[in-house]
Design a protein around this motif. Structure first.
Motif, PDB file in Angstrom:
ATOM      1  N   HIS A 271      10.735   4.185   2.337  1.00 33.00           N
ATOM      2  CA  HIS A 271       9.517   5.007   2.244  1.00 33.00           C
ATOM      3  C   HIS A 271       9.815   6.489   2.000  1.00 33.00           C
ATOM      4  O   HIS A 271       9.180   7.133   1.161  1.00 33.00           O
ATOM      5  CB  HIS A 271       8.750   4.789   3.551  1.00 33.00           C
ATOM      6  N   HIS A 272      10.806   7.001   2.725  1.00 33.88           N
ATOM      7  CA  HIS A 272      11.064   8.446   2.626  1.00 33.88           C
ATOM      8  C   HIS A 272      11.706   8.840   1.297  1.00 33.88           C
ATOM      9  O   HIS A 272      11.819  10.017   0.989  1.00 33.88           O
ATOM     10  CB  HIS A 272      11.955   8.908   3.781  1.00 33.88           C
ATOM     11  N   THR A 273      12.157   7.843   0.497  1.00 28.01           N
ATOM     12  CA  THR A 273      12.749   8.200  -0.800  1.00 28.01           C
ATOM     13  C   THR A 273      11.709   8.099  -1.917  1.00 28.01           C
ATOM     14  O   THR A 273      12.025   8.319  -3.071  1.00 28.01           O
ATOM     15  CB  THR A 273      13.919   7.261  -1.150  1.00 28.01           C
ATOM     16  N   MET A 274      10.506   7.729  -1.562  1.00 30.60           N
ATOM     17  CA  MET A 274       9.468   7.534  -2.577  1.00 30.60           C
ATOM     18  C   MET A 274       8.822   8.881  -2.867  1.00 30.60           C
ATOM     19  O   MET A 274       7.953   9.356  -2.132  1.00 30.60           O
ATOM     20  CB  MET A 274       8.433   6.527  -2.078  1.00 30.60           C
ATOM     21  N   LEU A 275       9.272   9.474  -3.948  1.00 26.72           N
ATOM     22  CA  LEU A 275       8.860  10.832  -4.265  1.00 26.72           C
ATOM     23  C   LEU A 275       8.640  10.904  -5.770  1.00 26.72           C
ATOM     24  O   LEU A 275       9.501  10.477  -6.551  1.00 26.72           O
ATOM     25  CB  LEU A 275       9.976  11.789  -3.842  1.00 26.72           C
TER      26      LEU A 275
ATOM     27  N   HIS B 274       6.770   9.006   8.718  1.00 31.72           N
ATOM     28  CA  HIS B 274       7.732   9.331   7.666  1.00 31.72           C
ATOM     29  C   HIS B 274       9.036   9.725   8.328  1.00 31.72           C
ATOM     30  O   HIS B 274       9.069  10.618   9.160  1.00 31.72           O
ATOM     31  CB  HIS B 274       7.158  10.484   6.821  1.00 31.72           C
TER      32      HIS B 274
ATOM     33  N   GLN C  95       0.846  -1.189   0.000  1.00 36.95           N
ATOM     34  CA  GLN C  95       0.000   0.000   0.000  1.00 36.95           C
ATOM     35  C   GLN C  95       0.887   1.246   0.000  1.00 36.95           C
ATOM     36  O   GLN C  95       1.933   1.278   0.634  1.00 36.95           O
ATOM     37  CB  GLN C  95      -0.919   0.004   1.229  1.00 36.95           C
TER      38      GLN C  95
ATOM     39  N   SER D 109       3.840  14.539   6.129  1.00 31.06           N
ATOM     40  CA  SER D 109       3.286  13.199   6.201  1.00 31.06           C
ATOM     41  C   SER D 109       3.486  12.599   7.587  1.00 31.06           C
ATOM     42  O   SER D 109       4.469  12.874   8.264  1.00 31.06           O
ATOM     43  CB  SER D 109       3.996  12.357   5.144  1.00 31.06           C
TER      44      SER D 109
ATOM     45  N   MET E 189       2.198  -6.021   3.312  1.00 27.99           N
ATOM     46  CA  MET E 189       3.437  -5.947   4.085  1.00 27.99           C
ATOM     47  C   MET E 189       3.307  -6.940   5.243  1.00 27.99           C
ATOM     48  O   MET E 189       2.272  -6.997   5.896  1.00 27.99           O
ATOM     49  CB  MET E 189       3.611  -4.532   4.629  1.00 27.99           C
TER      50      MET E 189
ATOM     51  N   ALA F 249      16.247  10.406  -2.270  1.00 25.58           N
ATOM     52  CA  ALA F 249      15.237  10.257  -3.323  1.00 25.58           C
ATOM     53  C   ALA F 249      15.794  10.755  -4.645  1.00 25.58           C
ATOM     54  O   ALA F 249      16.650  11.651  -4.685  1.00 25.58           O
ATOM     55  CB  ALA F 249      13.979  11.039  -2.949  1.00 25.58           C
TER      56      ALA F 249
ATOM     57  N   VAL G 141       4.379  12.885  -2.649  1.00 25.09           N
ATOM     58  CA  VAL G 141       5.004  12.227  -1.501  1.00 25.09           C
ATOM     59  C   VAL G 141       4.261  10.903  -1.282  1.00 25.09           C
ATOM     60  O   VAL G 141       3.063  10.829  -1.533  1.00 25.09           O
ATOM     61  CB  VAL G 141       4.882  13.130  -0.261  1.00 25.09           C
ATOM     62  N   CYS G 142       4.974   9.876  -0.845  1.00 26.48           N
ATOM     63  CA  CYS G 142       4.253   8.683  -0.401  1.00 26.48           C
ATOM     64  C   CYS G 142       3.943   8.871   1.079  1.00 26.48           C
ATOM     65  O   CYS G 142       4.861   9.019   1.886  1.00 26.48           O
ATOM     66  CB  CYS G 142       5.053   7.402  -0.583  1.00 26.48           C
ATOM     67  N   ASN G 143       2.677   8.894   1.434  1.00 29.27           N
ATOM     68  CA  ASN G 143       2.367   9.079   2.860  1.00 29.27           C
ATOM     69  C   ASN G 143       1.700   7.856   3.484  1.00 29.27           C
ATOM     70  O   ASN G 143       1.050   7.961   4.516  1.00 29.27           O
ATOM     71  CB  ASN G 143       1.600  10.372   3.121  1.00 29.27           C
ATOM     72  N   GLU G 144       1.865   6.695   2.862  1.00 29.78           N
ATOM     73  CA  GLU G 144       1.540   5.461   3.577  1.00 29.78           C
ATOM     74  C   GLU G 144       2.848   4.704   3.748  1.00 29.78           C
ATOM     75  O   GLU G 144       3.539   4.428   2.768  1.00 29.78           O
ATOM     76  CB  GLU G 144       0.534   4.613   2.808  1.00 29.78           C
ATOM     77  N   TYR G 145       3.163   4.378   4.988  1.00 30.76           N
ATOM     78  CA  TYR G 145       4.442   3.719   5.284  1.00 30.76           C
ATOM     79  C   TYR G 145       4.602   2.459   4.424  1.00 30.76           C
ATOM     80  O   TYR G 145       3.719   1.604   4.378  1.00 30.76           O
ATOM     81  CB  TYR G 145       4.483   3.345   6.765  1.00 30.76           C
ATOM     82  N   CYS G 146       5.738   2.365   3.737  1.00 29.91           N
ATOM     83  CA  CYS G 146       5.936   1.244   2.813  1.00 29.91           C
ATOM     84  C   CYS G 146       7.358   0.704   2.938  1.00 29.91           C
ATOM     85  O   CYS G 146       8.000   0.370   1.946  1.00 29.91           O
ATOM     86  CB  CYS G 146       5.624   1.662   1.385  1.00 29.91           C
ATOM     87  N   GLY G 147       7.860   0.658   4.156  1.00 29.86           N
ATOM     88  CA  GLY G 147       9.166   0.023   4.334  1.00 29.86           C
ATOM     89  C   GLY G 147      10.291   1.032   4.447  1.00 29.86           C
ATOM     90  O   GLY G 147      10.088   2.244   4.458  1.00 29.86           O
ATOM     91  N   ILE G 148      11.483   0.476   4.497  1.00 29.09           N
ATOM     92  CA  ILE G 148      12.657   1.248   4.889  1.00 29.09           C
ATOM     93  C   ILE G 148      12.958   2.398   3.928  1.00 29.09           C
ATOM     94  O   ILE G 148      13.510   3.408   4.320  1.00 29.09           O
ATOM     95  CB  ILE G 148      13.861   0.274   5.045  1.00 29.09           C
TER      96      ILE G 148
ATOM     97  N   SER H  17       0.210  11.592  -2.084  1.00 33.99           N
ATOM     98  CA  SER H  17       0.061  12.864  -1.373  1.00 33.99           C
ATOM     99  C   SER H  17       0.637  13.961  -2.249  1.00 33.99           C
ATOM    100  O   SER H  17       1.841  14.117  -2.363  1.00 33.99           O
ATOM    101  CB  SER H  17       0.788  12.793  -0.031  1.00 33.99           C
TER     102      SER H  17
END
Lengths: 180, 574, 54
Positions: free
Chosen positions: A169-173, B447, A125, B444, B134, B455, A160-167, A129
């Motif tokens: 996550h913060h690079t998902m842009l 995060h 998921q 967010s 997950m 990124a 921005v990805c604002n559903e946590y999706c693993g380690i 955002s």
């Protein structure tokens, strides 16, 4: 001392209610009904309503649709990763997929035109955002959400990805450009 | 013989079994709070951009454990203690099936430890929500299932005690309002736990390979029937405690039994529908389902909260006025026992829960407005107002009351205790307001890095968003310090506080009953409340409260429409 | 209080709404049935009826 003792009357249901409570309940009920009817009202008169159009899909079905759009309408590539920037015609179906850890591809849209945006996830998921507009939607694997969007201000937007999706996550842009 | 003791300070009768179970549940709750608070510090200091303390993997691990320990374990252990108090103690009745109650407690402890171990082994950083696909370690789900089964047993011990009390006629007339509120909480807990079982059992089987696929949309709907309803248990539990504390400290009696109980009935009927708050921007769900459920069927559970918002402080005002604090609109409030940490905890909790928690919850749960709030850090801002101030601070206040009454210890550090609720309330309020601000600017939740280091593309939040996250971090640190002070006072009192009774020694703090000679009372039948004057006066009995309630309503209306205005400014969508 | 003599009250029937509020298991039933029907079952139907993509 009665909130923790049995009521003073055996039949407390018939004890009259004070005027203060009646007035407050009436006011509060009116407010509750106003809030309730604001939602259908906005469906009719408001411009920001989430589409309920969606389909069950799979990564194997959704991926090729995204690729077809990329093959047809890519105008350039950006960054070292050669992320395609896709400029589909106004009014067309446009696609963005979420996967670990990318929004793919970059879209280039025209201001004031309406597009049918298809969103899905290839794996876990994710949260779409759009910033700094601050529109947020849940992106669920196995489901393709289709919504009509009308970018009304030109500029460069982040997704921005604002559903946590693993380690990572913060690079998902991701990015969406809106041209005049 | 004798299984009861009479508390000379409060006049409450404690059943020996119920007393021990309340103590162990309260202690387990405090341990959970300690863990949750330490983890909170790590989370907050990482989201404070200038500090950015933890690496990403640890941050997500801490955040997962913080959520589970604070939102489930701390609160539900405490609520089981409250259920036993509201049934056995308030009805002067022996606790039903004490062996089952101990079994339930054991399962809860084993479950809580199992899940925590799974998280700290590092392979279950899936957040409290553990959205499929997950996957966490199987023991993560197994621990939650065990905990839920244990809590369910606790709920049925509560219902069993109600039945025994009625059959054995331990009280006259109807059950007290506080017990009725606790029963409402137990009813919501049964739905919550059943939903949890429906979704977590298959998810556990999926994690060990027996089931190939869990549909993520279905998971979300059913998981939130547990995840959100579990927080509705809190609302009902802390409202019941507000009534209890009003009665115990100020002698307040319900303005109207009928109105307050009817408001609880509205909770029973509608409160749990609000699980839909989490599904408002999901694909493919009809607007009809969203509108009906997110509004608790026309906001009837909000109506219930607004009723309690008037009747809880209103009953306190009436009681204060009867004591002679009758001058002007607010003498009753000025002359309230603000130095008593139980009262100040409850008062702060009512204000922050109502003005911030309640209003933000309804606003963000509005179908369309959720588009500009979903999964931003505004969401944790909201539920820190409801759970961390509303519930947690109320539970802290009740704990201050229980140290002498239940544990029979004198509280240590009374001056620190006097200030603790204010410090906790202030720190939390700073945290909440600035997280709300940052969320409005799009930051967010869940995060690790608002700079997006690493990124391929880049995006910059406004400078104001960074400032707000920094100030929120300061608020969080204050709240953690206040939480530490709470634990220092309570645990310290249990360990070294002066013993008030014939004692079984230190172990009595951890569930062992007092010395046998303390249990010499046979409670008389719990009498009806002394009938004072009839209620139903034509005038306003609590005019000060009415003014405060109108202030709440005006803030609510203004803030609600500000958010519609803000929504109308974003890209058109359909 | 004169018109609410407890001895008189014992003869009066308890109103239906009060009886409902004094029946924990009936309340438990409706408290579980309401969200099960309106939230869970209706919600599951919503998900199940999402059409397949072409």
């Amino acid at each position: 001392m009665t909130s923790y003792l049995p009521p003073a009357q055996r039949i407390w249901w018939k004890v009259p209610v004070g005027r203060q409570e009646i007035v407050w309940i009436a006011i509060a009920l009116v407010w509750c009904l106003i809030m309730f009817f604001m939602m259908p009202y906005w469906h009719v008169y408001g411009k920001q309503n989430l589409s309920t159009e969606a389909y069950k899909t799979t990564p194997a079905q959704f991926g090729p649709k995204v690729q077809a759009m990329i093959d047809q309408y890519t105008v350039r590539h950006e960054t070292e990763q050669q992320i395609p920037v896709v400029a589909p015609p106004a009014g067309s179906d446009i696609y963005m997929l979420g996967r670990l850890w990318q929004w793919w591809p970059i879209l280039e849209l025209e201001k004031g035109k309406t597009y049918r945006l298809h969103l899905s996830s290839m794996d876990w998921q994710h949260g779409f955002s759009l910033q700094p507009v601050n529109i947020n939607m849940q992106v669920v694997p196995g489901y393709e959400m289709v919504l009509n969007i009308t970018p009304d201000v030109a500029g460069e937007y982040g997704v921005v990805c604002n559903e946590y999706c693993g380690i990572g996550h913060h690079t998902m842009l991701g990015r969406i450009y809106v041209k005049e | 013989m004798g299984n009861f003791r009479l508390c000379p300070d409060s006049g409450l009768f404690f059943d020996k079994n119920a007393e021990s179970l309340m103590k162990v549940n309260a202690v387990a709750a405090a341990v959970s709070l300690l863990v949750a608070g330490l983890l909170a510090l790590g989370v907050a200091l990482t989201r404070w951009p200038a500090v950015h303390l933890l690496p990403a993997d640890q941050f997500y691990m801490y955040l997962t454990a913080h959520g589970v320990d604070a939102l489930l374990f701390w609160i539900i252990f405490f609520e089981i203690a409250v259920l036993y108090f509201a049934s056995s103690t308030l009805l002067r009745c022996r606790l039903a099936a004490p062996r089952w109650a101990w079994l339930g407690f054991a399962l809860m402890v084993i479950g809580a430890i199992t899940t925590n171990v799974a998280i700290f082994q590092g392979n279950s950083s899936v957040m409290m929500t553990s959205y499929v696909p997950m996957q966490a370690a199987p023991s993560f789900y197994l621990g939650l299932i065990l905990f839920a089964v244990g809590a369910l047993i606790g709920c049925f011990v509560f219902f069993g005690t109600l039945v025994i009390a009625k059959n054995e006629n331990t009280y006259e007339g109807s059950i007290p309002l506080v017990t009725f509120g606790a029963m409402t909480a137990a009813i919501i807990a049964v739905f919550t736990i059943a939903s949890g079982a429906i979704i977590l059992v298959p998810t556990y089987l999926w994690s060990i390979g027996y089931i190939a696929h869990i549909d993520p949309s279905m998971y979300r709907i059913i998981w939130w029937a547990m995840g959100h309803s579990s927080q509705q248990i809190n609302v009902v539990a802390h409202v019941s405690i507000w009534y209890l504390v009003g009665g115990l400290l100020l002698g307040a009696r319900p303005m109207s039994e009928k109105v307050s109980r009817f408001a609880f009935l509205l909770y029973i009927l509608f409160l749990q529908l609000a699980s839909a708050h989490h599904i408002l921007v999901d694909p493919g769900i009809s607007a009809e389902w969203k509108i009906f459920n997110t509004s608790y069927a026309m906001y009837l559970a909000v109506l219930a909260s607004l009723i309690h918002g008037l009747t809880v402080p209103g009953s306190m005002e009436v009681a204060q006025r009867e004591k002679g604090y009758n001058r002007g609109m607010f003498e009753w409030l000025r002359k309230a026992p603000w130095g008593n940490p139980t009262f100040s905890s409850v008062a702060i909790s009512i204000v922050i829960f109502g003005f911030i928690g309640g209003i933000t919850g309804v606003v963000m749960g509005t179908e369309q407005i959720n588009l500009i709030i979903h999964n931003t850090i505004y969401v944790p801002a909201h539920f820190h107002a409801t759970v961390a101030v509303g519930t947690t601070l109320t539970f802290m206040g009740l704990t201050y009351l229980l140290i002498p009454v239940l544990f029979r210890r004198q509280m240590i550090l009374p001056t620190l205790a006097k200030w603790q609720p204010y410090l906790f309330g202030a720190g939390m309020t700073i945290l909440i307001l600035f997280m709300m601000g940052a969320g409005t600017l799009g930051v967010s939740r869940r995060h690790w890095d608002m700079d997006f280091t690493g990124a391929a593309l880049s995006f910059e939040y406004s400078g104001m968003a960074y400032t707000m996250m920094g100030i929120a971090g300061i608020g969080a640190v204050l709240a953690v310090i206040a939480g530490g002070a709470f634990l220092l006072i309570t645990v310290g009192s249990l360990l070294v506080g002066k013993k008030l009774d014939a004692s079984a020694g230190l172990l009595q703090s951890f569930g062992v009953p007092l010395a046998p000679e303390a249990y010499n009372a046979e409670p008389e039948i719990l009498p009806m409340a002394a009938a004072v004057e009839e209620h139903g006066s034509a005038g306003f009995e609590a005019p000060g409260t009415f003014i405060l309630a109108m202030l709440l309503l005006v803030s609510f209306v203004v803030y609600y429409f500000i958010n519609w205005k803000y929504l109308s400014s974003v890209w058109p969508l359909s | 209080m004169a018109d609410h003599d407890p001895k008189d009250e014992t003869r009066e029937r308890i109103p239906a709404m009060q009886s409902l509020l004094e029946n924990p298991f009936l309340l438990l039933f409706i408290g579980v049935a309401m969200p099960t029907v309106f939230y869970i079952i209706w919600g599951i139907m919503e998900v199940v009826t999402i059409p397949l993509a072409q």
